[in-house]
Write a protein that holds these residues in place. Sequence first.
Motif, PDB file in Angstrom:
ATOM      1  N   ALA A 154       0.756  -1.235  -0.063  1.00  0.00           N
ATOM      2  CA  ALA A 154      -0.133  -0.185  -0.103  1.00  0.00           C
ATOM      3  C   ALA A 154       1.101   1.273  -0.015  1.00  0.00           C
ATOM      4  CB  ALA A 154      -0.857  -0.138   1.388  1.00  0.00           C
ATOM      5  N   PHE A 155       0.274   2.267  -0.645  1.00  0.00           N
ATOM      6  CA  PHE A 155       1.058   3.449  -0.461  1.00  0.00           C
ATOM      7  C   PHE A 155       0.049   4.595  -0.074  1.00  0.00           C
ATOM      8  CE2 PHE A 155       4.223   1.738  -3.324  1.00  0.00           C
ATOM      9  CZ  PHE A 155       5.365   2.729  -3.054  1.00  0.00           C
ATOM     10  N   VAL A 156       0.650   5.433   0.979  1.00  0.00           N
ATOM     11  CA  VAL A 156      -0.097   6.441   1.465  1.00  0.00           C
ATOM     12  C   VAL A 156       0.260   7.998   0.739  1.00  0.00           C
ATOM     13  CG1 VAL A 156      -0.888   7.747   3.276  1.00  0.00           C
ATOM     14  CG2 VAL A 156      -0.812   5.448   3.402  1.00  0.00           C
ATOM     15  N   SER A 157      -0.284   8.643  -0.022  1.00  0.00           N
ATOM     16  CA  SER A 157       0.171   9.772  -0.559  1.00  0.00           C
ATOM     17  C   SER A 157      -0.616  11.043   0.136  1.00  0.00           C
ATOM     18  CB  SER A 157      -0.354   9.877  -2.119  1.00  0.00           C
ATOM     19  OG  SER A 157       0.489   8.964  -2.684  1.00  0.00           O
ATOM     20  N   ILE A 158       0.044  12.078   0.363  1.00  0.00           N
ATOM     21  CA  ILE A 158      -0.389  13.281   1.022  1.00  0.00           C
ATOM     22  C   ILE A 158      -0.015  14.622   0.299  1.00  0.00           C
ATOM     23  CG2 ILE A 158      -0.392  14.507   3.342  1.00  0.00           C
ATOM     24  CD1 ILE A 158       0.775  12.009   4.727  1.00  0.00           C
ATOM     25  N   HIS A 159      -1.109  15.245   0.079  1.00  0.00           N
ATOM     26  CA  HIS A 159      -1.015  16.666  -0.627  1.00  0.00           C
ATOM     27  C   HIS A 159      -1.371  17.818   0.289  1.00  0.00           C
ATOM     28  CE1 HIS A 159      -0.768  13.784  -4.098  1.00  0.00           C
ATOM     29  NE2 HIS A 159       0.106  14.962  -4.651  1.00  0.00           N
ATOM     30  N   LYS A 160      -0.688  19.020   0.058  1.00  0.00           N
ATOM     31  CA  LYS A 160      -1.157  20.037   0.792  1.00  0.00           C
ATOM     32  C   LYS A 160      -1.347  21.252   0.088  1.00  0.00           C
ATOM     33  CE  LYS A 160       0.186  23.350   4.114  1.00  0.00           C
ATOM     34  NZ  LYS A 160       1.278  23.937   5.054  1.00  0.00           N
ATOM     35  N   HIS A 161      -2.412  22.127  -0.357  1.00  0.00           N
ATOM     36  CA  HIS A 161      -2.468  22.963  -1.418  1.00  0.00           C
ATOM     37  C   HIS A 161      -2.128  22.493  -2.658  1.00  0.00           C
ATOM     38  CE1 HIS A 161      -3.396  25.282   2.247  1.00  0.00           C
ATOM     39  NE2 HIS A 161      -2.308  25.680   2.575  1.00  0.00           N
ATOM     40  N   GLY A 162      -2.286  21.551  -3.027  1.00  0.00           N
ATOM     41  CA  GLY A 162      -2.022  20.929  -4.459  1.00  0.00           C
ATOM     42  C   GLY A 162      -0.705  20.468  -4.665  1.00  0.00           C
ATOM     43  N   ALA A 163       0.281  20.547  -3.685  1.00  0.00           N
ATOM     44  CA  ALA A 163       1.601  19.964  -3.680  1.00  0.00           C
ATOM     45  C   ALA A 163       1.862  18.818  -2.894  1.00  0.00           C
ATOM     46  CB  ALA A 163       2.524  21.202  -3.384  1.00  0.00           C
ATOM     47  N   LEU A 164       2.908  17.897  -3.444  1.00  0.00           N
ATOM     48  CA  LEU A 164       2.935  16.841  -2.474  1.00  0.00           C
ATOM     49  C   LEU A 164       3.586  17.110  -1.326  1.00  0.00           C
ATOM     50  CD1 LEU A 164       2.953  13.556  -2.708  1.00  0.00           C
ATOM     51  CD2 LEU A 164       5.485  13.761  -3.588  1.00  0.00           C
ATOM     52  N   ARG A 165       3.040  16.407  -0.256  1.00  0.00           N
ATOM     53  CA  ARG A 165       3.801  16.702   1.076  1.00  0.00           C
ATOM     54  C   ARG A 165       4.246  15.468   1.813  1.00  0.00           C
ATOM     55  NH1 ARG A 165       5.866  17.772   4.928  1.00  0.00           N
ATOM     56  NH2 ARG A 165       5.358  19.310   6.531  1.00  0.00           N
ATOM     57  N   GLY A 166       4.010  14.258   1.107  1.00  0.00           N
ATOM     58  CA  GLY A 166       4.680  13.003   1.608  1.00  0.00           C
ATOM     59  C   GLY A 166       4.002  11.936   0.891  1.00  0.00           C
ATOM     60  N   CYS A 167       4.741  10.944   0.653  1.00  0.00           N
ATOM     61  CA  CYS A 167       4.302   9.787   0.015  1.00  0.00           C
ATOM     62  C   CYS A 167       5.358   8.424   0.205  1.00  0.00           C
ATOM     63  CB  CYS A 167       4.214   9.820  -1.520  1.00  0.00           C
ATOM     64  SG  CYS A 167       3.727   8.353  -2.299  1.00  0.00           S
ATOM     65  N   ILE A 168       4.785   7.711   0.916  1.00  0.00           N
ATOM     66  CA  ILE A 168       5.721   6.479   1.295  1.00  0.00           C
ATOM     67  C   ILE A 168       4.729   5.220   0.967  1.00  0.00           C
ATOM     68  CG2 ILE A 168       6.757   4.973   3.155  1.00  0.00           C
ATOM     69  CD1 ILE A 168       8.431   7.700   3.791  1.00  0.00           C
ATOM     70  N   GLY A 169       5.121   4.111   0.689  1.00  0.00           N
ATOM     71  CA  GLY A 169       4.575   2.735   0.544  1.00  0.00           C
ATOM     72  C   GLY A 169       5.446   1.698   0.423  1.00  0.00           C
ATOM     73  N   THR A 170       4.473   0.398   0.458  1.00  0.00           N
ATOM     74  CA  THR A 170       5.191  -0.715   0.326  1.00  0.00           C
ATOM     75  C   THR A 170       4.972  -1.563  -0.838  1.00  0.00           C
ATOM     76  OG1 THR A 170       3.537  -1.593   1.836  1.00  0.00           O
ATOM     77  CG2 THR A 170       5.792  -1.081   2.707  1.00  0.00           C
ATOM     78  N   ILE A 171       5.829  -2.173  -1.661  1.00  0.00           N
ATOM     79  CA  ILE A 171       5.556  -2.855  -2.884  1.00  0.00           C
ATOM     80  C   ILE A 171       4.676  -4.189  -2.513  1.00  0.00           C
ATOM     81  CG2 ILE A 171       6.777  -3.886  -4.776  1.00  0.00           C
ATOM     82  CD1 ILE A 171       9.060  -2.032  -4.665  1.00  0.00           C
ATOM     83  N   MET A 172       5.082  -4.928  -1.627  1.00  0.00           N
ATOM     84  CA  MET A 172       4.743  -6.251  -1.211  1.00  0.00           C
ATOM     85  C   MET A 172       4.271  -5.964   0.186  1.00  0.00           C
ATOM     86  SD  MET A 172       5.167  -8.149  -3.830  1.00  0.00           S
ATOM     87  CE  MET A 172       4.848  -9.925  -3.353  1.00  0.00           C
ATOM     88  N   ALA A 173       3.209  -6.817   0.744  1.00  0.00           N
ATOM     89  CA  ALA A 173       2.772  -6.747   2.073  1.00  0.00           C
ATOM     90  C   ALA A 173       4.031  -7.177   3.025  1.00  0.00           C
ATOM     91  CB  ALA A 173       1.664  -7.865   2.303  1.00  0.00           C
ATOM     92  N   THR A 174       4.081  -6.244   4.095  1.00  0.00           N
ATOM     93  CA  THR A 174       5.091  -6.498   5.219  1.00  0.00           C
ATOM     94  C   THR A 174       4.519  -6.684   6.472  1.00  0.00           C
ATOM     95  OG1 THR A 174       5.084  -4.137   5.397  1.00  0.00           O
ATOM     96  CG2 THR A 174       6.714  -4.774   3.906  1.00  0.00           C
ATOM     97  N   THR A 175       2.886  -6.772   6.644  1.00  0.00           N
ATOM     98  CA  THR A 175       2.387  -6.747   7.703  1.00  0.00           C
ATOM     99  C   THR A 175       1.250  -7.934   7.574  1.00  0.00           C
ATOM    100  OG1 THR A 175       0.583  -5.280   7.549  1.00  0.00           O
ATOM    101  CG2 THR A 175       2.621  -4.238   8.235  1.00  0.00           C
ATOM    102  N   ASP A 176       0.251  -8.082   8.735  1.00  0.00           N
ATOM    103  CA  ASP A 176      -0.849  -9.205   8.641  1.00  0.00           C
ATOM    104  C   ASP A 176      -1.942  -8.689   7.750  1.00  0.00           C
ATOM    105  OD1 ASP A 176       0.860 -10.703   9.783  1.00  0.00           O
ATOM    106  OD2 ASP A 176      -0.029 -10.308  12.048  1.00  0.00           O
ATOM    107  N   SER A 177      -2.018  -7.221   7.435  1.00  0.00           N
ATOM    108  CA  SER A 177      -3.307  -6.985   6.996  1.00  0.00           C
ATOM    109  C   SER A 177      -3.043  -5.564   6.177  1.00  0.00           C
ATOM    110  CB  SER A 177      -4.505  -6.780   7.885  1.00  0.00           C
ATOM    111  OG  SER A 177      -4.270  -5.894   8.681  1.00  0.00           O
ATOM    112  N   VAL A 178      -4.086  -5.352   5.307  1.00  0.00           N
ATOM    113  CA  VAL A 178      -3.997  -4.096   4.559  1.00  0.00           C
ATOM    114  C   VAL A 178      -4.251  -3.062   5.427  1.00  0.00           C
ATOM    115  CG1 VAL A 178      -5.498  -2.789   2.886  1.00  0.00           C
ATOM    116  CG2 VAL A 178      -4.897  -5.158   2.298  1.00  0.00           C
TER     117      VAL A 178
END
Length: 461
Positions: A331-355
Amino acid sequence: MSILAAYMVPHPPLIVPEVGRGGEKEIELTTRSYESVAGEIAKLDPDTIIISSPHATMYADYFHISPGRGARGSFAGFRAPQVKFDEEYDTGLVEKIGDLAYKYSFPTGTMGERDRELDHGTMVPLYFIRRVLPSCKIVRVGLSGLPLTDHYRLGQIIKEAVEDTGRRAVYVASGDLSHKLQEYGPYGYAPEGPQYDERIMDVCGRGAFDELFDFDDTFCERAAECGHRSFVIMAGALDGCAVRVHKYSHQDVTGVGYGICSFYPEGEDDGRRFLDIRLDRMERELTEKKNNSDAYVRLARKTIESYISDGRIIDVPPDLPDEMTGRQAGAFVSIHKHGALRGCIGTIMATTDSVAQEIINNAISASTKDPRFDPITKDELKWLDINVDILGDPEDIDSPDELDVKRYGVIVTSGYKRGLLLPDLDGVDSVGQQIDIARRKGGIGEHEKYKLQRFEVIRHY
């Protein structure tokens, strides 16, 4: 006093005869307009000229204001070392801008790299001004990678500093328009080039500064514009003022756009407090979006708000859909503020027990550990626009022909190095561009051999 007048001007070194060596005749209309502007500034007889320049020191997350007592410069880099400048900064006004920035926790000041010499975005306007007004002080303002709303806010702070110090100040927004207007130009042609010039001359020609916010980053990048952020700071310096506008000229004969306009304040006008109006609208839109977001985005937002507000990592809530608690996925979580990227980090494959747990972990990382940004603060929370991408399993592919930038994300792998790019991103229009960005994100060299994988995502808003 408030700002006496503001001017939108270009900065082609070619326009200086010692540099142009006859080539300046090609843009004679721009020269005549510049001379008119300089004459108007001389008649105003300001204490200080504030110049924002795209070629001054620039940081991604900070506005650099001229440090020290002054700076020198010349056109030696353009084969005209005899054209020199020795400028004195208005240290009192700079100090007041810094004090207000500190008061408002706004990222501007004189910290960082010291300006060793004046840039051509500052010197070209001064070339014309100093011929008729040789002695007033200046303040030089750099741009930043922050959103347009922050550039406008800087203009408001400059305006307040001018009023607090009683300065008679003129604002000069230095900036060329598009650099992609003609095939024969130095940067070639893009259809967005003339579109940008037409739009910006219309917007500034009407003094419709609220519309400056409507130029999105992708469009501006494709147009290869130079001065848009400079013009937005200028607009902020005229916040809440009715303005009398004069559009002098626009030329594109060199393949680069040169536009000149003047703006004279004519009393207060609450209907022109464009940042307040913009933020009110954005807040309403974000509230509506929050109310309509699905369980994936609500979980990411709850995680971020809890962690930023009190440092608490939430547990997986018991009332989530089975699809979030009963399966695993990247899953990737993307954060924008006032239309500009403010943060984006995720995992390609599962690393935990659930989504759900994947989202919780990555929401915290995206808001506090993205190396491109400072951690998000409490006062930013209400402005965050969040989305969540749930990744399907990657599959090996043999050729870029099996990619589609709208449907598939791409993973580029070379040995232990790997770069990923999500699908359907603004400004990514071709498979080649998609692969190149992912490759560079993974630190993979242009000539290194690599393998490709593709994946699909389900995007949640």
